[in-house]
Design a protein around this motif. Structure first.
Motif, mmCIF file in Angstrom:
data_model
loop_
_atom_site.group_PDB
_atom_site.id
_atom_site.type_symbol
_atom_site.label_atom_id
_atom_site.label_comp_id
_atom_site.label_asym_id
_atom_site.label_seq_id
_atom_site.Cartn_x
_atom_site.Cartn_y
_atom_site.Cartn_z
ATOM 1 N N HIS A 117 61.691 37.304 36.163
ATOM 2 C CA HIS A 117 62.173 38.626 36.518
ATOM 3 C C HIS A 117 60.997 39.594 36.517
ATOM 4 O O HIS A 117 60.017 39.415 35.799
ATOM 5 N N ALA A 118 61.123 40.649 37.305
ATOM 6 C CA ALA A 118 60.096 41.695 37.293
ATOM 7 C C ALA A 118 60.011 42.302 35.900
ATOM 8 O O ALA A 118 61.032 42.449 35.203
ATOM 9 N N TRP A 119 58.787 42.664 35.493
ATOM 10 C CA TRP A 119 58.568 43.207 34.157
ATOM 11 C C TRP A 119 59.459 44.417 33.890
ATOM 12 O O TRP A 119 60.107 44.509 32.850
ATOM 13 N N SER A 120 59.506 45.354 34.821
ATOM 14 C CA SER A 120 60.287 46.576 34.616
ATOM 15 C C SER A 120 61.772 46.272 34.472
ATOM 16 O O SER A 120 62.466 46.863 33.639
ATOM 17 N N GLU A 121 62.264 45.323 35.259
ATOM 18 C CA GLU A 121 63.674 44.931 35.175
ATOM 19 C C GLU A 121 63.962 44.265 33.830
ATOM 20 O O GLU A 121 64.978 44.554 33.183
ATOM 21 N N ALA A 122 63.077 43.357 33.413
ATOM 22 C CA ALA A 122 63.272 42.652 32.141
ATOM 23 C C ALA A 122 63.276 43.632 30.972
ATOM 24 O O ALA A 122 64.108 43.530 30.056
ATOM 25 N N MET A 123 62.368 44.588 31.005
ATOM 26 C CA MET A 123 62.289 45.553 29.910
ATOM 27 C C MET A 123 63.521 46.459 29.893
ATOM 28 O O MET A 123 64.046 46.798 28.824
ATOM 29 N N ALA A 124 64.009 46.841 31.058
ATOM 30 C CA ALA A 124 65.209 47.684 31.116
ATOM 31 C C ALA A 124 66.411 46.939 30.555
ATOM 32 O O ALA A 124 67.208 47.502 29.780
ATOM 33 N N GLN A 125 66.567 45.673 30.923
ATOM 34 C CA GLN A 125 67.685 44.892 30.392
ATOM 35 C C GLN A 125 67.535 44.674 28.893
ATOM 36 O O GLN A 125 68.524 44.694 28.157
ATOM 37 N N ALA A 126 66.311 44.480 28.442
ATOM 38 C CA ALA A 126 66.073 44.281 27.011
ATOM 39 C C ALA A 126 66.461 45.527 26.225
ATOM 40 O O ALA A 126 67.084 45.429 25.162
ATOM 41 N N ARG A 127 66.114 46.691 26.738
ATOM 42 C CA ARG A 127 66.513 47.921 26.056
ATOM 43 C C ARG A 127 68.026 48.053 26.015
ATOM 44 O O ARG A 127 68.600 48.530 25.014
ATOM 45 N N GLY A 128 68.690 47.602 27.076
ATOM 46 C CA GLY A 128 70.153 47.616 27.081
ATOM 47 C C GLY A 128 70.736 46.713 26.025
ATOM 48 O O GLY A 128 71.713 47.071 25.350
ATOM 49 N N GLU A 129 70.151 45.527 25.838
ATOM 50 C CA GLU A 129 70.636 44.604 24.819
ATOM 51 C C GLU A 129 70.386 45.159 23.418
ATOM 52 O O GLU A 129 71.216 45.004 22.521
ATOM 53 N N LEU A 130 69.256 45.809 23.222
ATOM 54 C CA LEU A 130 68.988 46.425 21.924
ATOM 55 C C LEU A 130 69.997 47.530 21.626
ATOM 56 O O LEU A 130 70.405 47.717 20.473
ATOM 57 N N ASP A 131 70.420 48.250 22.645
ATOM 58 C CA ASP A 131 71.454 49.262 22.463
ATOM 59 C C ASP A 131 72.758 48.614 22.023
ATOM 60 O O ASP A 131 73.449 49.114 21.125
ATOM 61 N N VAL A 132 73.087 47.458 22.623
ATOM 62 C CA VAL A 132 74.316 46.737 22.271
ATOM 63 C C VAL A 132 74.317 46.353 20.791
ATOM 64 O O VAL A 132 75.347 46.439 20.111
ATOM 65 N N VAL A 133 73.163 45.927 20.279
ATOM 66 C CA VAL A 133 73.093 45.491 18.874
ATOM 67 C C VAL A 133 72.729 46.637 17.931
ATOM 68 O O VAL A 133 72.432 46.425 16.759
#
Length: 232
Positions: A117-133
């Motif tokens: 995945h593109a770096w920016s996309e991966a980081m955006a999704q990762a921040r979303g997962e951190l918000d979930v937890v």
């Protein structure tokens, strides 16, 4: 339950040959369902890790068959099996396996980076997962500055980012105090377990057995008992 997530039939694994042969798992058969949390318990050397390694496509059985999320795991070639592990199975390890030089966001993004995945996309999704937890405010710090419970939640976020159907937790509360361990398990039940996901947990921590739908006990490579858990 929402149907079989894992169907294991006669799984057998031995190491060595002849007089030196050691039987690690002996003809184990079971089903685990979507929407279910199944605990796998037993003494060290009982075959739990070997069984999970066969289910997750890491260790080839000598005999038997395992179907996970509709895939006959050991009929796949090496590339297909690697893809299966990357897409279908999420792992949460006892000691978290976080990279100390990366931020929490970068740690969570690793599976997507491996999927190109593109770096920016991966980081955006990762921040979303951190918000979930519940760790959005800890997104840019190093794992070493997190508590044990927070590190475990980062590991859970990383396991979830590829939307796996099967989640495997290896001693998820062994490094945590009792209250933190129970909070982590409550979080898993409330926010991670659903009708499209099956969770397998290897644990010796009897304090968390009450969260199980079923408890499968192993000794000397055999399943010796399967019990309904308090959460069933």
């Amino acid at each position: 339950m929402a149907g079989a997530a894992i169907t294991a039939t006669g799984l057998t694994k031995w190491f060595g040959e002849g007089d030196a042969r050691t039987l690690a798992v002996a003809g184990v058969s079971f089903e685990a369902n979507f929407g279910e949390m199944l605990f796998l318990v037993g003494p060290s050397g009982s075959g739990k890790t070997t069984l999970l390694s066969m289910i997750s496509g890491v260790l080839r059985p000598n005999e038997g068959r395992v179907v996970v999320a509709g895939l006959d795991v050991w009929s796949l070639d090496d590339n297909q099996r690697a893809d299966f592990r990357l897409h279908k199975v999420g792992f949460v390890f006892q000691d978290y396996h976080l990279f100390p030089r990366l931020t929490t966001t970068e740690n969570v993004a690793i599976p997507l980076i491996l999927r190109r995945h593109a770096w920016s996309e991966a980081m955006a999704q990762a921040r979303g997962e951190l918000d979930v937890v519940g760790l959005a405010s800890r997104a840019e710090i190093a794992p070493g500055k997190l508590s044990g419970g927070e590190q475990q939640r980062v590991a859970i976020a990383r396991a979830l980012i590829t939307r796996p159907e099967i989640l495997i937790f290896d001693e998820p509360t062994a490094s945590l105090d009792g209250d933190t361990g129970k909070r982590i398990m409550s979080f898993v039940v409330e926010h991670v377990l659903n009708e499209h996901r099956c969770i397998l947990i290897v644990s010796h921590d009897e304090r968390i057995f009450s969260f199980a739908d079923r408890v499968m006990r192993m000794e000397d490579g055999h399943v010796v008992a399967t019990e309904r858990g308090a959460h069933a």
